[in-house]
Scaffold this motif. Structure first.
Motif, mmCIF file in Angstrom:
data_model
loop_
_atom_site.group_PDB
_atom_site.id
_atom_site.type_symbol
_atom_site.label_atom_id
_atom_site.label_comp_id
_atom_site.label_asym_id
_atom_site.label_seq_id
_atom_site.Cartn_x
_atom_site.Cartn_y
_atom_site.Cartn_z
ATOM 1 N N MET A 1 3.453 57.719 -85.338
ATOM 2 C CA MET A 1 4.057 59.051 -85.270
ATOM 3 C C MET A 1 3.765 59.664 -83.895
ATOM 4 O O MET A 1 2.627 59.697 -83.444
ATOM 5 N N ASP A 2 4.831 60.128 -83.240
ATOM 6 C CA ASP A 2 4.587 60.590 -81.874
ATOM 7 C C ASP A 2 4.018 62.002 -81.840
ATOM 8 O O ASP A 2 4.194 62.796 -82.765
ATOM 9 N N GLN A 5 6.182 65.236 -82.082
ATOM 10 C CA GLN A 5 6.617 65.533 -83.438
ATOM 11 C C GLN A 5 5.492 66.225 -84.211
ATOM 12 O O GLN A 5 5.713 67.177 -84.930
ATOM 13 N N ALA A 324 3.410 58.371 -94.755
ATOM 14 C CA ALA A 324 2.359 58.914 -93.896
ATOM 15 C C ALA A 324 1.025 58.264 -94.260
ATOM 16 O O ALA A 324 0.706 58.113 -95.439
ATOM 17 N N LYS A 325 0.288 57.860 -93.245
ATOM 18 C CA LYS A 325 -1.038 57.303 -93.485
ATOM 19 C C LYS A 325 -2.055 58.446 -93.477
ATOM 20 O O LYS A 325 -1.757 59.552 -93.020
ATOM 21 N N ASN B 78 -3.508 51.758 -95.857
ATOM 22 C CA ASN B 78 -2.586 51.872 -94.723
ATOM 23 C C ASN B 78 -1.436 50.879 -94.833
ATOM 24 O O ASN B 78 -0.299 51.189 -94.493
ATOM 25 N N VAL B 112 10.031 59.191 -88.871
ATOM 26 C CA VAL B 112 8.946 59.776 -88.073
ATOM 27 C C VAL B 112 7.689 58.928 -88.249
ATOM 28 O O VAL B 112 7.034 58.540 -87.283
ATOM 29 N N TYR B 113 7.386 58.606 -89.540
ATOM 30 C CA TYR B 113 6.174 57.836 -89.791
ATOM 31 C C TYR B 113 6.357 56.370 -89.454
ATOM 32 O O TYR B 113 5.383 55.632 -89.321
#
Ligand SMILES: Nc1ncnc2c1ncn2[C@@H]1O[C@H](COP(=O)(O)OP(=O)(O)O)[C@@H](O)[C@H]1O
Ligand SMILES: [Mg+2]
Lengths: 408, 231
Positions: A1-2, A5, A324-325, B78, B112-113
Motif C-alpha cells: 500500500m503506497d 494513499q 489489508a494486513k 499475512n 490499494v492493498y
C-alpha cells in the motif's frame, strides 16, 4: 500500500470529524506554541546578555575603592579615595596576566554646544580604557598618550551626546564646554547600546584622565582615580590576574592581616556568566512546563484514537476482509495520529512564533526563533504522535476480522 | 472437472468458556471452476461459519481446505490476507461499504492493498463499475445510492481483482424482491462470463438462480444437487 494513499485515507478520517480533530490537536498546539515561545524569549534573553557582555568588553576585572571582603558593599566605598593613577600604572607594568589597566574618574555635568546643552556622564580615562572596553571611534581620532600626558582639553563624544548636541552635523573639530571649560571634540565613539544595568552607555563624554583630574573632579590628593579597569590577557587568566592585582595592591597600600584592604576587585564577566546561567535555567524550566502540556496533549490524542478505533471497528473489518494486513491497519492509524500531532505542531509553531513576535513588540524584548527550535518542536510533535498513537493502532491491527465485520 | 475449492471433513468447534460447540461437523464438498453454488439451510445451521472458512477469515478446527490447489491451512495471517485480496471477492448482506468514500474508491480498495498505482486502480475500478451497470455513479457516496446500487458497488469491489471465487453471504438479505432479482440477474450474468460464485441464502427463489444447491442442517450437509437450471 503506497504512502500517499495512507495519508489520503488518514486525512479523510480527520476531516470526517473536523471539530474533534481540532480539539484533539489543541493540547499539542498549546504545548508546541509554548515551547516555541519560551525558547524564543529565552534565547532572546541569552542574546541580550551576551550582547551586554560584549559591550563591556571581555576578560574585565574592575577595581574600586573600599572593601567588600566582609559581607557586601561598605557604605561610602565608592567615595573613598584610595586608588591612584600610579596604582593603575603599576598593575599594568607588574602584573604578568594583565594586558591593560586604565585609571578612570567619573563625574556628571552639563555639556554645552552653542545654545544646546545636555547633562551627561563625564568619564576621564587613559587611552588604554578604549582598548579594554573594545570601543573604537567611528570618526575623528581616539585619545592619545600625548593628550593624556599633556592633560590636553580634548574629548570624545558618545553617540547619544553627539546626536543631542549636534543633530546630524559632524561634531569633530568643534569646541564644546564641559562644566564651562572649553574642550575640542576629537572623535565620536561607536554605538554601544545598553549596559547590563540598563543604562545608555552612549550617553557619556570621555576626556583624558589627567585632564579630568585637573579640571573636572575635586580630590584630596592629585592622581586619585575612582576606579581602575583591567583587561586580563585571556579568559583563562582572569582569576590569576585578579589575585596578582590583589597581591600588588596589598603591598602598595601596606595591607597586612590586621588591616582590611581599602579596595576590592570584581570580575564582571563572571557576574554576567551567572546571569546567563540563570536565564538558561529559567528557559529550561519553562521548557519543561511546556513539555508537560505536550504529554497531556499526547494522552488526549491517545484517548481519541482509541475512541476512533472502536467507532471504526467495522471499517477495519472490511479492510481486513478485502486484504489489508495487520501492518496496513497499524500504519493507517499511526499515520492518523502522527498527522494529527504534526498538524498541531505546525499550527503551534506558527502560533508560538506569533506570540514571540507579539512579546517582542509589546515588551520591546528581543526574541530569537532558531531553526533548531522549530526542528525540535516539529520532531517532538511527531514523536508524541508515534508514542501515543502506537497503542490504539496496535489495538486496531489486532482485531479479528470476523468479529470486526459483525460489530454494530 | 478442475476444483477451485476442495473441502474435506471440515470441522469447526467454538469454545466459550468451558463449553464447546461444534458448528461444522465434517463438511466436504468441491466446487469446480465456473460453478454457481447456493448454500441453503436454516438459521444457525453453519452457513456463515463455512463461508468464513471459505473466505479465509476463519480457520477450521480440523480438515483440509484447498483453494485453487493451495492448502490454506498452514498459511500465516499475512499470507491469508494476500489470498483474500487476490483470490477471493466478498459480498456481504449489509454491503459493508466505507461511508463518506466515493463509490469508485470503495471499488478500488482491494487494489490499494494489492499495491497497484492510482492510475491502474482507477482504470480497473471504472471497468468493474461498468460491468455491474454503475457507470456514471463513480463519485456518489454510499449514502447517495439505493440499496441495490450499493450492493452493485460491493459486487464491483469483489470483482475488481479478478478473483478465483466470489463469496456472497445473503447478498439479497437487505433488498426488496425486485432489487433482489436485479442482483441475481447480475450474478447470473457474471457466472456466464465464467466467474465462480458461492452464495448463501435461505430464500428458495434466490437459490433457484444457482446451478447447484447445497443444504446444511446442524453443521452437516444434508443435500447437494444440481438444479439443472444454470450451466
Ligand atoms: N464465534 C462464535 N462463537 C460461538 N458460537 C458461534 C460463533 N459463530 C457461530 N457460532 C454458532 O455456530 C452456529 C452456526 O452459526 P452460523 O454459521 O452463523 O449460522 P448460519 O447458518 O445462520 O449462518 C450457531 O449456532 C452459532 O451460534
Ligand atoms: Mg449466517
Amino acid at each position: 500500500m503506497d504512502f500517499l494513499q495512507t495519508i489520503k485515507i488518514a486525512l479523510r478520517a480527520l476531516r470526517t470529524n473536523k471539530m474533534r480533530s481540532f480539539l484533539t490537536m489543541l493540547g499539542i498546539i498549546i504545548g508546541i506554541a509554548a515551547v516555541i515561545a519560551m525558547m524564543a524569549v529565552g534565547s532572546g534573553a541569552s542574546y541580550v546578555i551576551s550582547q551586554q557582555i560584549a559591550s563591556i568588553g571581555s576578560n574585565i576585572v574592575l577595581i574600586i575603592p573600599g572593601s567588600t571582603t566582609s559581607g557586601g558593599l561598605r557604605t561610602g566605598s565608592g567615595g573613598a579615595q584610595t586608588l591612584s593613577s600610579d596604582d593603575a600604572r603599576a598593575i599594568m607594568n607588574d602584573c604578568p596576566s594583565v594586558a591593560y589597566a586604565a585609571g578612570t574618574v567619573r563625574t556628571s555635568g552639563q555639556i554645552v554646544n552653542g545654545n544646546m546643552n545636555w547633562s551627561t556622564v563625564i568619564m576621564g580615562g587613559t587611552p588604554e580604557l578604549f582598548e579594554i572596553r573594545e570601543w573604537p571611534v567611528v570618526s575623528g581620532r581616539p585619545i592619545s598618550q600625548q593628550d593624556e600626558d599633556g592633560a590636553v582639553k580634548v574629548c570624545l563624544l558618545g553617540q547619544t551626546v553627539a546626536e543631542s548636541l549636534f543633530g546630524s552635523s559632524d561634531p569633530v573639530g568643534s569646541i564644546v564646554r564641559i562644566k564651562k571649560i572649553p574642550f575640542t571634540v576629537i572623535g565620536i565613539l561607536e554605538r554601544k547600546g545598553q549596559s547590563p544595568q540598563g543604562q545608555d552607555q552612549d550617553d557619556a563624554v570621555f576626556v583624558p584622565l589627567r585632564t579630568a583630574q585637573r579640571n573636572l573632579v575635586r580630590s584630596q590628593r592629585t592622581g586619585i582615580v575612582s576606579a581602575i579597569i583591567v583587561k586580563a590577557k585571556s579568559e583563562d587568566v582572569i582569576a590569576k590576574a585578579e589575585s596578582e592585582i590583589q597581591a600588588l595592591l596589598n603591598q602598595r597600600h601596606r595591607i597586612t592581616n590586621s588591616k582590611e584592604p581599602d579596595f576590592s576587585t570584581r570580575n564582571l564577566s563572571e557576574i554576567l556568566a551567572v546571569a546567563e546561567q540563570s536565564s538558561k535555567a529559567m528557559s529550561l524550566l519553562l521548557g519543561a512546563v511546556a513539555s508537560i502540556s505536550l504529554i497531556v496533549g499526547g494522552i488526549g490524542i491517545m484517548n481519541i484514537m482509541l475512541v476512533s478505533v472502536t467507532e471504526r471497528t467495522r471499517e477495519i473489518g472490511i479492510r481486513m476482509a478485502i486484504g489489508a494486513k495487520k501492518n496496513d491497519i497499524l500504519l493507517q492509524f499511526m499515520t492518523e495520529a502522527v498527522l494529527l500531532t504534526m498538524l498541531g505542531g505546525v499550527i503551534g509553531i506558527a502560533l508560538g512564533a506569533g506570540g514571540a513576535a507579539a512579546v517582542s513588540r509589546m515588551l520591546d524584548w528581543p526574541t530569537l526563533i532558531s531553526f533548531q527550535s522549530i526542528a525540535v518542536a516539529f520532531i517532538f510533535s511527531a514523536v508524541v504522535g508515534i508514542f501515543f498513537g502506537f497503542y490504539p493502532a496496535k489495538k486496531a491491527a489486532g482485531l479479528n476480522p470476523i468479529d470486526a465485520l459483525r460489530y454494530e | 472437472m478442475t476444483s477451485v475449492i476442495s473441502l474435506s471433513d471440515i470441522r469447526r468447534v467454538f469454545t466459550m468458556g468451558d463449553q464447546q460447540f461444534e458448528a461444522l461437523k465434517g463438511v466436504s464438498f468441491d466446487v469446480a471452476i465456473g460453478e454457481f453454488v447456493a448454500i441453503m439451510g436454516a438459521s444457525g445451521s453453519g452457513k456463515s461459519t463455512s463461508m468464513n472458512i471459505l473466505g479465509c477469515l476463519d480457520r477450521p478446527t480440523s480438515g483440509t481446505y484447498l483453494l485453487d490447489g493451495l492448502d490454506v491451512g498452514g498459511m500465516t495471517p499475512n499470507q491469508l490476507a494476500d489470498i483474500r485480496n487476490k483470490k477471493l471477492g466478498f459480498v456481504f448482506q449489509g454491503f459493508n461499504l466505507l461511508a463518506r468514500t466515493p463509490a469508485v474508491e470503495n471499488v478500488e480498495l482491494p487494489l490499494v492493498y494489492a499495491g497497484l498505482h492510482s492510475k491502474e486502480r482507477r482504470q480497473k475500478a471504472l471497468l468493474a463499475m461498468e460491468q455491474v451497470g454503475l457507470a456514471g455513479k463513480e463519485n456518489n457516496h454510499p449514502s447517495q445510492l439505493s440499496g441495490g446500487q450499493q450492493q452493485r458497488v460491493a459486487i464491483a469491489r469483489a470483482l475488481v481483482n479478478n478473483p478465483a471465487v466470489i463469496l456472497a453471504d445473503e447478498p439479497t438479505g437487505n433488498l426488496d424482491s425486485s432489487t433482489s432479482a436485479e442482483i441475481m440477474n447480475l450474478f447470473t450474468a457474471l457466472n456466464q462470463q465464467g466467474i465462480t460464485i458461492i452464495m448463501v441464502t435461505h430464500e428458495q427463489d434466490v437459490a433457484a438462480y444457482a446451478g447447484r444447491q447445497i443444504t446444511f442442517r446442524d453443521g452437516k450437509i444434508i443435500s447437494d444437487h444440481l438444479t439443472g437450471q444454470a450451466a
